[in-house]
Write a protein that holds these residues in place. Structure first.
Motif, short mmCIF file in Angstrom:
data_model
loop_
_atom_site.label_atom_id
_atom_site.label_comp_id
_atom_site.label_asym_id
_atom_site.label_seq_id
_atom_site.Cartn_x
_atom_site.Cartn_y
_atom_site.Cartn_z
N ARG A 190 -7.54 0.69 -51.00
CA ARG A 190 -8.89 0.23 -51.35
C ARG A 190 -9.41 0.99 -52.58
NH1 ARG A 190 -10.45 -4.69 -49.81
NH2 ARG A 190 -10.17 -5.04 -47.58
N PRO A 191 -10.17 0.32 -53.46
CA PRO A 191 -10.76 1.02 -54.62
C PRO A 191 -11.86 1.96 -54.18
CG PRO A 191 -11.51 -1.26 -54.53
CD PRO A 191 -10.47 -1.12 -53.47
N HIS A 192 -11.98 3.09 -54.86
CA HIS A 192 -12.97 4.11 -54.52
C HIS A 192 -13.75 4.55 -55.76
CE1 HIS A 192 -10.24 4.42 -51.08
NE2 HIS A 192 -11.19 5.05 -50.42
N VAL A 193 -15.01 4.89 -55.54
CA VAL A 193 -15.87 5.46 -56.57
C VAL A 193 -16.47 6.74 -56.03
CG1 VAL A 193 -16.39 3.23 -57.61
CG2 VAL A 193 -17.87 4.11 -55.79
N ALA A 206 -15.18 4.08 -50.50
CA ALA A 206 -14.70 2.71 -50.77
C ALA A 206 -15.90 1.77 -50.68
CB ALA A 206 -13.61 2.32 -49.78
N ARG A 207 -16.54 1.51 -51.80
CA ARG A 207 -17.82 0.81 -51.80
C ARG A 207 -17.72 -0.63 -52.31
NH1 ARG A 207 -22.16 4.32 -54.59
NH2 ARG A 207 -22.12 5.31 -52.53
N TYR A 208 -16.80 -0.90 -53.20
CA TYR A 208 -16.79 -2.19 -53.89
C TYR A 208 -15.50 -2.98 -53.66
CZ TYR A 208 -20.59 0.02 -56.51
OH TYR A 208 -21.75 0.65 -56.86
N THR A 209 -15.61 -4.28 -53.89
CA THR A 209 -14.46 -5.17 -53.98
C THR A 209 -14.37 -5.65 -55.42
OG1 THR A 209 -14.65 -5.93 -51.70
CG2 THR A 209 -13.45 -7.35 -53.21
N ARG A 210 -13.19 -5.61 -55.99
CA ARG A 210 -13.01 -6.04 -57.39
C ARG A 210 -12.07 -7.23 -57.44
NH1 ARG A 210 -13.21 -7.93 -61.81
NH2 ARG A 210 -12.90 -6.84 -63.80
N PHE A 219 -10.40 0.22 -63.60
CA PHE A 219 -11.52 -0.50 -63.00
C PHE A 219 -12.58 0.54 -62.69
CE2 PHE A 219 -9.04 -4.29 -60.99
CZ PHE A 219 -9.10 -4.97 -62.20
N ASN A 220 -13.73 0.42 -63.32
CA ASN A 220 -14.79 1.37 -63.02
C ASN A 220 -15.25 1.27 -61.58
OD1 ASN A 220 -16.30 3.49 -64.11
ND2 ASN A 220 -18.08 2.19 -64.43
N LEU A 221 -14.91 0.16 -60.92
CA LEU A 221 -15.25 -0.01 -59.50
C LEU A 221 -14.20 0.61 -58.58
CD1 LEU A 221 -16.73 -3.63 -59.40
CD2 LEU A 221 -17.91 -1.45 -59.65
N GLY A 222 -13.17 1.26 -59.17
CA GLY A 222 -12.33 2.03 -58.27
C GLY A 222 -10.84 2.04 -58.41
N ALA A 223 -10.28 1.90 -59.62
CA ALA A 223 -8.83 1.98 -59.77
C ALA A 223 -8.49 2.57 -61.13
CB ALA A 223 -8.19 0.60 -59.64
N ALA A 224 -7.40 3.35 -61.18
CA ALA A 224 -6.89 3.89 -62.45
C ALA A 224 -5.37 3.93 -62.35
CB ALA A 224 -7.45 5.28 -62.71
N THR A 225 -4.71 3.40 -63.38
CA THR A 225 -3.26 3.23 -63.35
C THR A 225 -2.68 3.55 -64.72
OG1 THR A 225 -3.47 0.89 -63.94
CG2 THR A 225 -3.42 1.43 -61.59
N SER A 226 -1.37 3.77 -64.75
CA SER A 226 -0.73 4.07 -66.03
C SER A 226 0.77 3.81 -65.92
CB SER A 226 -0.97 5.54 -66.41
OG SER A 226 -0.28 5.87 -67.61
N VAL A 227 1.34 3.23 -66.98
CA VAL A 227 2.79 3.10 -67.11
C VAL A 227 3.18 3.62 -68.48
CG1 VAL A 227 2.63 0.70 -67.94
CG2 VAL A 227 4.78 1.55 -66.97
N SER A 228 4.24 4.41 -68.54
CA SER A 228 4.65 5.04 -69.79
C SER A 228 6.18 5.04 -69.87
CB SER A 228 4.15 6.49 -69.85
OG SER A 228 2.76 6.56 -69.64
N LEU A 229 6.71 4.63 -71.03
CA LEU A 229 8.16 4.51 -71.21
C LEU A 229 8.62 5.24 -72.46
CD1 LEU A 229 8.57 0.63 -70.69
CD2 LEU A 229 8.46 2.40 -68.91
N ALA A 280 -31.57 -3.17 -62.41
CA ALA A 280 -30.31 -2.44 -62.25
C ALA A 280 -29.16 -3.34 -62.70
CB ALA A 280 -30.12 -2.02 -60.80
N SER A 281 -28.37 -2.87 -63.68
CA SER A 281 -27.21 -3.64 -64.12
C SER A 281 -26.16 -3.65 -63.02
CB SER A 281 -26.64 -3.05 -65.42
OG SER A 281 -26.31 -1.68 -65.25
N ILE A 282 -25.35 -4.70 -63.00
CA ILE A 282 -24.41 -4.88 -61.89
C ILE A 282 -23.00 -5.14 -62.43
CG2 ILE A 282 -26.15 -5.72 -60.28
CD1 ILE A 282 -23.81 -8.27 -61.76
N GLY A 283 -22.02 -4.91 -61.55
CA GLY A 283 -20.65 -5.28 -61.87
C GLY A 283 -19.83 -4.17 -62.47
N GLU A 284 -18.64 -4.53 -62.90
CA GLU A 284 -17.69 -3.59 -63.48
C GLU A 284 -18.25 -2.85 -64.68
OE1 GLU A 284 -14.18 -1.53 -64.12
OE2 GLU A 284 -14.60 -2.84 -62.43
#
Length: 556
Positions: A273-276, A285-289, A376-386, A510-514
């Motif tokens: 689950r995404p987390h902030v 785990a507050r949001y669904t993206r 995703f500012n709503l709860g994910a960070a990823t990386s691929v490097s080659l 209040a602004s909303i979303g990603e």
């Protein structure tokens, strides 16, 4: 002091847009000049103005990293990940390493969701965010390899509905242009429509209202420009994007946990689950993206076990398990620099490029480096490097908002492989960069601070009514329990913004979303009768499309 409400305030692109424009790939010190250019949105002139493709970049031969050096880095990888978890508290991390066509590391750490015991493992499904992009260009390389499209084909040839603001750009923009972010679409174009809940058809159909920068001479990271390329490629094959990705890539590689459909992610029994950060800085785990609208650009979900097989295909020039799954030449073109993303910060620095779904750079050993990050500012960070010349690649997935964690792990891994030890506190370095980005994305007007002298508002009836906007659709302002609310977005599921008076004809919401970044302003303009004739939502006005005009005869 707050800025006066009558002064036009265009918000700069949100934190997520800045992160994406950086394309943080985390391949050691060579990545630093590109990172340092973030204040300029990594914008620079394109690598030439021609639609023709450059030769494929050379790869380092022979490899400089032997099994012993790679083994040292592999032995340290558990410690790097555990240190990152200890220092940040991020709930879960999964990582995989491929070397010489073998998966040599495959592990999960932590939990899928805070407060629950389910552990992260190699098969845990994470949302990939923008790591979806190099995955998507691989799918399109399969289409190009079959001769169904050419990289230099105008996209409109394969999807007649494709349209941008300038008809000449519409007629000329190719797959290369869209996949390398040189169409002229500004960073984040269409993203705010997605945040409001509009679907892919609506967003792509309204993207032609977005103003353009210089065609083929600018770099602006555009999710929906990229999405147009994916959709057009799928149309050329007579199927949906999601089905094409499965048929062309996921099924041949046995990537059974990978999908471009959000419902498949939600249905996965083993998912992270995404987390902030909560107010107390703990993780929640507050949001669904749901990123279906931008599926080719950010809607994929996968496990590190699956992504390791994709890395094998990438490092194997399209060959997998003895079979040529993707044409080698078509795949190689996705690695060719097409656009400058970061000019050298110092005389001894290096230029950084964007290809088709890949950041491209070269280290001090002249080795080609390919990378991409997802956020995703709503709860994910990823990386691929080659490092293709070394036949070495790493993917790191996390279920926490972007704070530089996967970037630091990947950079630490390559640093140890090259130097025998970490020469930089990568987590501290990237954490500092991301912290500065957090601080820099605040709105231009601080609506949380009352103005020194506030002017009363008009009666609520002066603002109530329906306001038209060709891009965002209608905005309805209504009275609710003595206060004002504004509703906009898809008619079936509109977003409600509660308006709080700031001063005179200016209210905050209040602004909303990603892309949310705190309180924003709703600035009404009144006519001679004292009734509001229009309202500008500054949060939605980043490219001049945020003004809503009262519909004729609208009183309620």
């Amino acid at each position: 002091m707050p800025q006066g409400p009558d002064k036009a305030s265009r918000h700069s692109p949100g934190r997520r847009s800045v992160l994406k424009a950086l394309g943080t790939g985390a391949l050691g010190l060579a990545a630093l000049p590109a990172l340092s250019s973030c204040s300029d949105q990594a914008a620079a002139g394109a690598a030439g103005g021609s639609p023709s493709l450059l030769p494929a970049p050379e790869q380092q031969v022979p490899p400089l990293l032997d099994d012993h050096k790679v083994g040292q880095a592999l032995a340290a990888l558990d410690r790097l990940i555990q240190d990152a978890m200890t220092r940040t508290g991020v709930p879960g991390i999964a990582a995989a390493v491929v070397h010489q066509d073998k998966v040599v590391y495959l592990k999960g750490f932590g939990v899928r969701e805070v407060g629950k015991p389910d552990a992260v493992g190699p098969d845990t499904v994470f949302q990939l965010a923008s790591v979806s992009k190099p995955l998507a260009s691989t799918v399109l390389a399969a289409v190009a390899g079959q001769g169904k499209i050419a990289w230099t084909d105008p996209v409109v040839r394969h999807h007649p509905a494709f349209s941008l603001h300038d008809p000449s750009v519409t007629s000329q923009a190719t797959f290369v242009d869209l996949l390398s972010h040189r169409s002229g679409l500004h960073t984040g174009a269409g993203d705010l429509l997605e945040d409001l809940g509009f679907d892919q058809d609506y967003i792509l159909g309204h993207l032609n209202q977005e103003p353009l920068d210089t065609f083929r001479s600018s770099y602006h990271y555009s999710n929906f420009g990229y999405t147009w390329a994916g959709v057009a490629g799928a149309t050329a094959m007579g199927m949906s994007w999601e089905d094409l990705a499965s048929k062309a890539l996921f099924t041949p590689l046995g990537m059974t946990s990978t999908s471009y459909r959000h419902r498949d992610y939600e249905a996965a029994p083993d998912k992270a689950r995404p987390h902030v950060r909560a107010d107390d800085k703990s993780w929640v785990a507050r949001y669904t993206r749901d990123a279906d609208a931008e599926a080719p650009a950010g809607g994929a979900s996968s496990s590190v076990r699956d992504l390791a097989e994709w890395i094998r295909l990438q490092l194997g020039s399209g060959s997998y398990a003895g079979k040529q799954v993707v044409d080698a030449d078509a795949l190689a073109q996705t690695h060719v620099p097409q656009n400058v993303t970061g000019a050298p910060a110092t005389p001894g620095g290096r230029t950084h490029f964007y290809a088709m779904g890949w950041n491209v750079s070269y280290d001090d050993k002249a080795r080609l480096q390919l990378s991409h990050a997802g956020a995703f500012n709503l709860g994910a960070a990823t990386s691929v490097s080659l490092l293709p010349g070394e036949q070495l690649g790493i993917v790191v997935l996390t279920n926490g908002r972007p704070e530089g964690i996967p970037d630091a792990i990947s950079s630490g891994f390559f640093d140890i492989a090259q130097n025998g030890k970490a020469t930089v506190d990568w987590l501290g370095f990237f954490g500092g960069l991301y912290g500065k980005l957090d601080a820099s994305e605040k709105p231009e007007v601080d609506y949380s601070q009352a103005p020194a002298t506030a002017t009363p508002a008009r009666a609520n009836s002066a603002y109530v009514g329906t306001y038209a906007n060709s891009y965002y659709g209608p905005l309805t302002v209504a009275e609710d329990a003595g206060a004002l609310v504004a509703r906009l977005g898809p008619a079936a599921s509109p977003t409600t913004l509660r308006l709080t008076h700031y001063t005179a004809d200016t209210f905050s919401f209040a602004s909303i979303g990603e892309n949310a970044n705190g309180l924003a302003g709703a600035i009404f303009a009144a006519d001679a009768s004292g009734r509001a004739s229009s309202v500008r939502l500054d949060f939605y006005d980043r490219t001049g499309l945020g003004t809503f005009v009262r519909s004729t005869g609208s009183n309620a």
